[in-house]
Design a protein around this motif. Structure first.
Motif, short mmCIF file in Angstrom:
data_model
loop_
_atom_site.label_atom_id
_atom_site.label_comp_id
_atom_site.label_asym_id
_atom_site.label_seq_id
_atom_site.Cartn_x
_atom_site.Cartn_y
_atom_site.Cartn_z
N LEU A 129 0.83 -1.20 0.00
CA LEU A 129 0.00 0.00 0.00
C LEU A 129 0.87 1.25 0.00
N VAL A 130 1.94 1.23 0.78
CA VAL A 130 2.85 2.38 0.80
C VAL A 130 3.44 2.62 -0.57
N ASP A 131 3.85 1.53 -1.25
CA ASP A 131 4.38 1.66 -2.60
C ASP A 131 3.34 2.25 -3.55
N GLN A 132 2.11 1.75 -3.44
CA GLN A 132 1.04 2.26 -4.31
C GLN A 132 0.76 3.73 -4.04
N ILE A 133 0.78 4.11 -2.74
CA ILE A 133 0.54 5.51 -2.40
C ILE A 133 1.64 6.40 -2.98
N ASN A 134 2.88 5.94 -2.88
CA ASN A 134 3.99 6.72 -3.44
C ASN A 134 3.85 6.88 -4.95
N GLU A 139 -3.30 14.33 -27.90
CA GLU A 139 -2.08 14.86 -27.31
C GLU A 139 -2.21 15.01 -25.80
N PHE A 140 -3.39 15.43 -25.36
CA PHE A 140 -3.63 15.56 -23.93
C PHE A 140 -3.54 14.20 -23.24
N MET A 141 -4.10 13.17 -23.89
CA MET A 141 -4.04 11.83 -23.32
C MET A 141 -2.61 11.31 -23.32
N ASP A 142 -1.81 11.71 -24.34
CA ASP A 142 -0.40 11.31 -24.36
C ASP A 142 0.33 11.91 -23.16
N LEU A 143 0.01 13.17 -22.85
CA LEU A 143 0.63 13.79 -21.69
C LEU A 143 0.26 13.05 -20.41
N ILE A 144 -1.04 12.77 -20.28
CA ILE A 144 -1.51 12.07 -19.09
C ILE A 144 -0.92 10.66 -19.02
N GLY A 145 -0.73 10.06 -20.19
CA GLY A 145 -0.21 8.70 -20.23
C GLY A 145 1.21 8.56 -19.77
N GLN A 146 1.92 9.70 -19.63
CA GLN A 146 3.30 9.65 -19.17
C GLN A 146 3.34 9.52 -17.65
N ALA A 147 2.69 8.51 -17.15
CA ALA A 147 2.63 8.30 -15.70
C ALA A 147 3.90 7.61 -15.23
N PRO A 148 4.20 7.68 -13.93
CA PRO A 148 5.38 6.98 -13.41
C PRO A 148 5.29 5.49 -13.70
N GLU A 149 6.45 4.92 -14.03
CA GLU A 149 6.48 3.49 -14.34
C GLU A 149 6.21 2.68 -13.09
N GLU A 150 5.47 1.60 -13.27
CA GLU A 150 5.16 0.73 -12.13
C GLU A 150 6.39 -0.06 -11.73
N LYS A 151 6.52 -0.28 -10.43
CA LYS A 151 7.63 -1.09 -9.95
C LYS A 151 7.41 -2.55 -10.30
N LYS A 152 8.47 -3.17 -10.72
CA LYS A 152 8.36 -4.59 -11.10
C LYS A 152 8.97 -5.45 -10.02
#
Length: 278
Positions: A91-96, A265-278
């Protein structure tokens, strides 16, 4: 004489023996009573002891059951605690990650809001005081809304653009062309007064035809790329005020030019979310 003495002695002996037997019997009876009393006391004590033992056994069983329940509860709590420790870490990881994504969205929104405010300021500066009386410019939720009254755009009761609207539309078109990364939706709105004319069945038709007229004017007369344009009508079903007064009806008869960032283009900007931890 001897015989008489013998008889007397025999009788005396029998009497003595009889007296002795009575005393012994009486003594035995008293002993028996004492034994009976002792037996009864002992029986009562044994019954009381058995009752106490039974009560202690019940208490022991209850204690054992309680102890078993507590042990099970403890085992379950330890298991849950172990699982919760893992869940809390996740949960802490997800919150971060969520916080990073939220910061990213805030940056995107701030960028979009800044561009929209510049666009709005440029547009309002280009309009005259007289035009500003009939043109309302707002930024709501990151979208620029330009609302134009129907009497400044169209010939009365029609969807034809009048000459008076040409200068205002030319200024709006210039702003649209300057901001090429924005799409444009033209939306027609009416009051609730029914209309039925040739080729206009109702207010749905009227709102759509008016929006289409503005789109075609932007394209044909002012050179706006038609790929950026969309025309739509909402009839009488998106009022700003109740249609119970002439002022309310006048406010509701409007055409909105809605300028938004290009969706892809707006969705492309939003899509640049932080990469998920593997």
């Amino acid at each position: 004489m001897k015989k008489t003495v013998f008889m007397i002695s025999l009788v005396a002996g029998m009497l003595l023996t009889s007296c002795a037997s009575k005393k012994e019997l009486q003594a035995c009876q008293e002993d028996n009573k004492a034994l009976q009393a002792n037996y009864q006391d002992t029986k009562e004590q044994l019954a009381a002891a058995n009752t106490r033992v039974a009560s202690l056994q019940e208490q022991l069983a209850a204690v054992q059951k309680t102890n078993e329940t507590l042990q099970n509860s403890l085992d379950k709590s330890l298991t849950n605690a172990s699982q919760n420790n893992i869940s809390i870490e996740k949960l802490v990881d997800q919150i971060n990650e969520s916080n990073q994504y939220i910061r990213h969205l805030v940056e995107v929104k701030s960028k979009s809001d800044s561009l929209n405010m510049v666009l709005t300021n440029n547009l309002t500066r280009s309009l005259s005081k007289e035009e500003l009386k009939e043109v309302d410019v707002q930024v709501l939720k990151g979208v620029v809304y330009i609302s134009l009254a129907d009497n400044m755009l169209y010939e009365s009761g029609t969807y034809k653009i009048n000459k008076r609207a040409a200068e205002t539309l030319s200024k709006i078109a210039k702003i649209i062309k300057d901001y090429k990364d924005y799409d444009v939706l033209v939306e027609g709105n009416t009051d609730d007064v029914p209309i039925s004319r040739e080729n206009i069945r109702n207010n749905w038709d009227l709102s759509c035809l008016r929006a289409s007229s503005v789109v075609q004017a932007l394209q044909n007369d002012y050179g706006v790329d038609p790929k950026r344009l969309t025309a739509g009508g909402r009839g009488e079903y998106n009022p700003l005020q109740p249609n119970t007064s002439e002022v309310g009806k006048m406010r509701n008869r409007r055409t909105q030019i809605i300028i938004t960032p290009k969706l892809d283009e707006f969705m492309d900007l939003i899509g640049q979310a932080p990469e998920e931890k593997k």
